[in-house]
Design an enzyme around this catalytic site. Structure first.
Site, mmCIF file in Angstrom:
data_model
loop_
_atom_site.group_PDB
_atom_site.id
_atom_site.type_symbol
_atom_site.label_atom_id
_atom_site.label_comp_id
_atom_site.label_asym_id
_atom_site.label_seq_id
_atom_site.Cartn_x
_atom_site.Cartn_y
_atom_site.Cartn_z
ATOM 1 C CG HIS A 1 -4.477 2.673 -0.654
ATOM 2 N ND1 HIS A 1 -5.354 2.047 0.209
ATOM 3 C CD2 HIS A 1 -3.450 3.127 0.132
ATOM 4 C CE1 HIS A 1 -4.886 2.131 1.437
ATOM 5 N NE2 HIS A 1 -3.747 2.793 1.428
ATOM 6 C CG HIS B 1 -3.684 7.233 2.388
ATOM 7 N ND1 HIS B 1 -3.411 7.310 3.731
ATOM 8 C CD2 HIS B 1 -3.639 5.917 2.086
ATOM 9 C CE1 HIS B 1 -3.208 6.106 4.226
ATOM 10 N NE2 HIS B 1 -3.345 5.231 3.242
ATOM 11 C CG HIS C 1 1.944 0.204 4.604
ATOM 12 N ND1 HIS C 1 1.607 -0.744 5.560
ATOM 13 C CD2 HIS C 1 0.803 0.872 4.317
ATOM 14 C CE1 HIS C 1 0.308 -0.643 5.833
ATOM 15 N NE2 HIS C 1 -0.206 0.335 5.093
ATOM 16 C CG ASP D 1 -2.077 -0.913 1.153
ATOM 17 O OD1 ASP D 1 -2.097 -1.753 0.241
ATOM 18 O OD2 ASP D 1 -2.970 -0.817 2.013
HETATM 19 ZN ZN LIG Z 1 -2.656 3.298 3.075
#
Ligand SMILES: [Zn+2]
Length: 260
Positions: free
Chosen positions: A128, A132, A223, A77
């Protein structure tokens, strides 16, 4: 057309919440303790479905996939990131691993060349959100939610990608999310385990956390990017891939019909 189950759940949660408030007002003077409970319990129920990543009440959350092989799905991510993404692509290539990059729309817009590198290496790019908004996603209005979804979609479509998978920031839901995703052909992709890179420790600790309880069909979440401590950037992914190889696992990207 059949109404999605989660859409019904949204209104059920709202009705239960309002009914609780009304009941609390009715009994407020005669039974104050009961009134407090009636006022707060529906809020707790709503908070559970909004903020607990595994909660299924507002939208179907896919947390694993069906497989008869020793396979897992590595998802990464918060990219693309000019420092991390090229190095992650090298590490994935070294291990013969495929992965899905859940990218932030504005990062993808700033680095279209990284999106093309991800695709050229045979990996998947998924959605995503556009900016964010981890702190406010849960209470975003339908219009703002649409902006987050459509902003990211526009960037990805300009790169020739038609994503089918979406993951919100930190797995947080929104009352309007299920219908917004359905109308855009997106499915909510959760995870079985995550590296929790901000919880401290080194790359070994990240690999231990994300692989605790790993089994065929696990969805692993790690991540990339500058929010991570320098000591684990890319290295957490490298250690995880090394350990997966030790345990005889292959990293694949599952088909839609495999998701559970
Ligand atoms: Zn994220």
């Amino acid at each position: 057309m059949r109404r999605p189950r989660a859409y019904t759940s949204v209104w059920l949660l709202i009705i239960v919440n309002l009914a609780g408030k009304a009941a609390a007002l009715c009994v407020g003077l005669t039974a104050p303790a009961a009134a407090v409970a009636l006022w707060l319990l529906p809020d707790a129920l709503l908070a559970y479905h909004l903020f607990v990543p595994r909660a299924q009440g507002l939208v179907k959350v896919h947390r694993r996939f069906a497989t008869s092989q020793r396979e897992v799905w590595l998802t990464i991510d918060d990219g693309p990131d000019p420092a991390d993404t090229p190095r992650i692509l090298e590490v994935l290539a070294e291990h013969g691993a495929r992965a899905t990059f859940f990218v932030i729309g504005k990062n993808a817009a700033a680095h279209p060349e990284l999106i093309q590198s991800i695709l050229a290496a045979g990996h998947e790019v998924a959605h995503h959100t556009h900016t964010h908004p981890a702190g406010s996603f849960w209470c975003a209005s339908p219009a703002r939610l649409a902006g987050e979804l459509d902003g990211g979609l526009a960037v990805l479509r300009a790169a020739g990608i038609h994503p089918t998978r979406f993951r919100p920031p930190v797995g947080i839901k929104n009352l309007w999310l299920a219908t917004a995703l359905t109308s855009r052909g997106l499915v909510y992709t959760g995870w079985s385990a995550r590296g929790l890179e901000l919880q401290g420790g080194d790359a070994d600790a990240v690999a231990r956390r994300v692989l605790r309880g790993v089994q065929p069909g696990s969805i692993l979440l790690l991540h990339e990017g500058p929010r991570l401590p320098a000591i684990i950037r890319v290295e957490g992914i490298r250690r995880t891939l090394e350990e997966l190889k030790q345990q005889g696992y292959r990293c694949i990207v599952p088909a839609a019909e495999q998701l559970r």
